[in-house]
Design an enzyme around this catalytic site. Sequence first.
Site, mmCIF file in Angstrom:
data_model
loop_
_atom_site.group_PDB
_atom_site.id
_atom_site.type_symbol
_atom_site.label_atom_id
_atom_site.label_comp_id
_atom_site.label_asym_id
_atom_site.label_seq_id
_atom_site.Cartn_x
_atom_site.Cartn_y
_atom_site.Cartn_z
ATOM 1 C CD GLU A 37 30.819 -5.229 -24.717
ATOM 2 O OE1 GLU A 37 29.695 -5.502 -24.293
ATOM 3 O OE2 GLU A 37 31.695 -4.670 -24.028
ATOM 4 N NE ARG B 161 33.409 -4.562 -20.804
ATOM 5 C CZ ARG B 161 32.987 -5.791 -20.501
ATOM 6 N NH1 ARG B 161 33.065 -6.756 -21.378
ATOM 7 N NH2 ARG B 161 32.487 -6.065 -19.336
ATOM 8 C CB SER C 11 46.627 -2.884 -44.458
ATOM 9 O OG SER C 11 47.746 -3.662 -44.089
#
Length: 149
Positions: A94, A91, A117
């Site tokens: 995603e 997830r 960074s």
Amino acid sequence: MTPVLPKSDAAALVVAARIRRGLTWAQLAEEIGAPVVWTTAALLGQHPMTPEQARCACLLLGLDESVEESLRLQPSRGADPATLTDPTVYRFHEALSVYGPALKELIHEEFGDGIMSAINFRVDIARRPDPDGDRVVVTFDGKFLDYRW
């Protein structure tokens, strides 16, 4: 002398010992003196620990010097392809696949040509109550690094 364990083997021993001893990641982080997300990642093999941190963790967990040495090694970060099959980790992948390009555009618009960074970086997690179900709040806090031509 006991041989150094691969970081993945040491991580499995850490997880088992933490459960067996009834310790939370937050308790381990507090004893080690480091942020909870960093400590958890380090104990799972994603950061090298100082000798003092590794020794403290192994004392708390009842683990031997082979684990302590492994915790001090430089990792191969994010090298386990199996993590993408875990629903929680997937997830995150995603979410960054969907929102990553928008975040990149917004960083460039707000800060200029550069990156956030992941080395000079903090990450935190919190729980926020919500009437529709508690929310997971993840904060990425990275230093802006401008490209220098």
